[in-house]
Design an enzyme around this catalytic site. Structure first.
Site, PDB file in Angstrom:
ATOM      1  N   ARG A  37       1.320  24.538  25.843  1.00  0.00           N
ATOM      2  CA  ARG A  37       0.269  23.974  25.009  1.00  0.00           C
ATOM      3  C   ARG A  37      -0.987  24.830  25.109  1.00  0.00           C
ATOM      4  O   ARG A  37      -1.171  25.576  26.076  1.00  0.00           O
ATOM      5  CB  ARG A  37      -0.009  22.515  25.347  1.00  0.00           C
TER       6      ARG A  37
ATOM      7  N   GLU B  70       1.641  11.977  16.347  1.00  0.00           N
ATOM      8  CA  GLU B  70       1.520  10.525  16.451  1.00  0.00           C
ATOM      9  C   GLU B  70       0.178  10.163  15.806  1.00  0.00           C
ATOM     10  O   GLU B  70      -0.857  10.717  16.191  1.00  0.00           O
ATOM     11  CB  GLU B  70       1.523  10.102  17.923  1.00  0.00           C
TER      12      GLU B  70
ATOM     13  N   LYS C  72      -6.075  13.787  23.198  1.00  0.00           N
ATOM     14  CA  LYS C  72      -6.484  12.751  22.244  1.00  0.00           C
ATOM     15  C   LYS C  72      -7.160  11.586  22.953  1.00  0.00           C
ATOM     16  O   LYS C  72      -8.043  10.952  22.391  1.00  0.00           O
ATOM     17  CB  LYS C  72      -5.285  12.276  21.430  1.00  0.00           C
TER      18      LYS C  72
END
Ligand code: ATP
Ligand code: MG
Length: 567
Positions: free
Chosen positions: A268, A42, A278
């Site tokens: 992850r 994104e 982020k």
């Protein structure tokens, strides 16, 4: 490393991780002619080292199985997304050594198709326009232990839903007035299936589609359908999407999509002393805790690049940690190991004095200098040699001298003899101090018979020290970095409390040998005994600036862990 075209021979190394096993199995069973993966960032921030794991996995599968990997921007939220991030992400993927070739896509490429499919769902009675507020939707969704409540708008006739949805698209309603929801099951044990939102109203300018759209698809609605449009076979994502898979599958089953991708989840990457979110990284930048997304202390790929970390070290690291199904945290020492490994092989050796202490060689003639030979790389004769200057006035490291040393201090002290690298043995005769009692200069003598660093009588010294000649040492600013956080497991919710006040130490009076200034701009060097350094982008002709990529040994983690345990 470009995407091979279909038909090129695959050379899979089986069994490296469970996702590659699945891909190998599917190809062997001829389920697909070719493996197709994608990396779907994104564009709402810069990529970090966690993304590198996903990039290496997706592009790695494409390379190893002669498939292809797409770079697809998941650009469904124009409020948070910017062109700057799109450009940075492309640059970072390339820097890491991967190439999407012609396969660059955007979820926004599919907005019209996604819209048409949404009308199809409405017509089939599988989606409805809900007028409840965001808050009402949240409350009526229920909890893990309680089922949700049907919306009072759930049984709206198809024609009314279509009319409202078209008017949402036309921009007739303000943000938040209505949403389009899938009609699945408000009592489902999986909250993601409780009539998830497919579209929301958003009057915002999109970096690619401008003001064309007043409604935007949700991540869940856009993602799987984008995969299907592109013919992605293995849609690999992180574990937090495991519970979304039933919705992913429901949409694929209920829409006339051209292919049926399958979603697989892996753990992850988490690293000690590091936050890979982020949201937190954005806050660090916005609140000014760092100088930007490419601050060398940031775990972003842009930060690592500026710090001087070679892309090969990042690839090596993510390969070593592997791909697993269970979440865990990797010791930052493992990353540093990969960085040292990569740099040790290639970095040319140079001398720099971080905190200079003046040395006068009393028995070396005033005004005389000589050129000595120094190896550029001890393990690689092909790297050649360079000349360094010896003279009466030198600089050594303040740390390398102690007036009253403890027993185990083998470096310079009054009466002690040490070796100056590539030069001579010197012995300290006396210490000169200023009125504050600080040491300002050492008076030493050298043994001319030890030229090159060996005594003909075979006598040994216990220390070899780096040094610079005052005649040609060049001033430089050196920036030393430590982890951004002092807590091995920083608290993302209150990260400011865990910030390391000593994450940056700037040395403004350092000295470097002339070859450092004259050398190649971009390649990291090893400053002997001090670590690996690379020229910073702020470096200019009048003011050379170098970042320490990493020290030669791991000292921070151990010391900080001890400190932290005491608290
Ligand atoms: P964040 O949670 O930090 O905001 P994100 O996952 O929302 O990151 P995306 O741009 O959606 O950011 O991520 C693109 C891809 O990278 C996704 O497939 C995501 O699963 C993967 N990814 C993100 N963070 C990590 C990580 N720490 N380790 C491995 N893969 C990751
Ligand atoms: Mg995401």
């Amino acid at each position: 490393m470009t995407n091979p075209e279909p038909g090129e021979t695959a050379a899979p190394e089986a069994g490296r991780d469970f996702i590659r096993d699945i891909v190998a199995g599917d190809l062997a069973a001829k389920k697909y002619p070719q493996a197709v993966t994608r990396f779907p960032p994104e564009p709402n921030g810069y990529l970090h080292i966690g993304h590198a794991k996903s990039i290496a996995l997706n592009f790695g599968i494409a390379q190893e199985f002669a498939g292809r990997c797409h770079l697809r921007f998941d650009d469904t939220n124009p409020v948070k997304e910017e062109q700057e991030y799109i450009d940075a992400i492309k640059a970072d993927v390339k820097w890491l050594g991967f190439d999407w070739g012609k396969h660059l896509y955007h979820a926004s490429d599919y907005f019209e198709q996604l819209y048409q499919w949404a009308e199809g769902l409405i017509s089939a009675g599988k989606a409805y326009v809900d007028d409840q507020s965001q808050e009402e939707i949240r409350i009526n969704r229920g909890t893990l232990t309680e089922p949700g409540k049907n919306s009072p708008f759930r049984e709206r006739p198809v024609a009314e839903n279509l009319d409202l949805f078209r008017r949402m698209r036309a921009g007739e309603f303000p943000n938040g007035a209505r949403v389009l929801r899938a009609k699945i099951d408000m009592a489902s044990g999986n909250i993601n299936l409780r009539d998830p939102v497919l579209y929301r109203i958003l009057h915002a300018t999109h970096p690619r589609t401008g003001n064309t759209w007043k409604i935007y698809p949700s991540y869940d609605y856009a993602h799987g359908q984008s995969d299907a449009i592109e013919g992605v076979t293995h849609s690999v994502c992180t574990l937090e999407f495991e519970d979304h898979r039933p919705l992913y599958d429901w949409l694929i089953e209920n829409l006339p999509v051209p292919s049926k991708p399958h979603q697989y989840e892996f753990a992850r990457l988490n690293i000690t002393y590091t936050l890979l979110s982020k949201r937190v990284l954005t806050e660090l930048v916005k609140q000014g805790h760092v100088v930007g997304w490419d601050d060398p202390r940031m775990p972003t790929l842009a930060g690592l690049r500026r710090r001087g970390v070679p892309p090969a070290a990042v690839r090596d690291f993510v390969k070593r940690i592997g791909v697993a199904k269970a979440n865990s945290t990797v010791d930052v020492g493992m990353f540093e190991f990969s960085v040292r490994e990569a740099l040790n092989k290639t970095a040319l050796r140079r001398m720099a004095v971080l905190r200079p202490l003046k040395v006068v060689i009393e028995n070396y003639p005033e005004g005389q200098t000589e050129q000595l030979e120094a190896a550029n790389h001890p393990d690689d004769p092909a790297a050649g040699t360079r000349k360094i200057t010896f003279s009466r006035e030198l600089y050594i490291e303040q740390d390398d001298f102690m007036e009253n040393p403890p027993k185990k201090f083998f470096r310079l002290s009054p009466g002690k003899e040490v070796r100056l690298r590539y030069a001579y043995f010197i012995t300290c005769k006396s210490v000169i101090k200023n009125d504050k009692g600080e040491i300002t200069e050492l008076r030493c003598v050298y043994d001319p018979a030890t030229k090159g660093g060996n005594a003909p009588d075979g006598r040994k010294v216990k220390a070899t020290m780096h040094w610079l000649s005052a005649a040609d040492a060049k001033p430089a600013e050196l920036r030393l970095y430590n982890p951004l956080f002092t807590n091995p497991a920083p608290n993302a919710a209150n990260f400011a409390a865990d910030l390391n006040p000593a994450s940056l130490e700037t040395l403004r009076t350092a000295l470097v040998e002339p070859a450092v200034i004259a050398g190649d701009d971009s390649e990291p060097m090893q400053f002997e005994r001090q670590g690996y350094f690379v020229r910073d982008k702020e470096s200019g002709a009048g003011k050379p600036v170098f970042n320490r990529v990493i020290g030669l040994r791991d000292t921070f983690a151990k010391e900080t862990a001890k400190e932290h345990a005491k608290k």
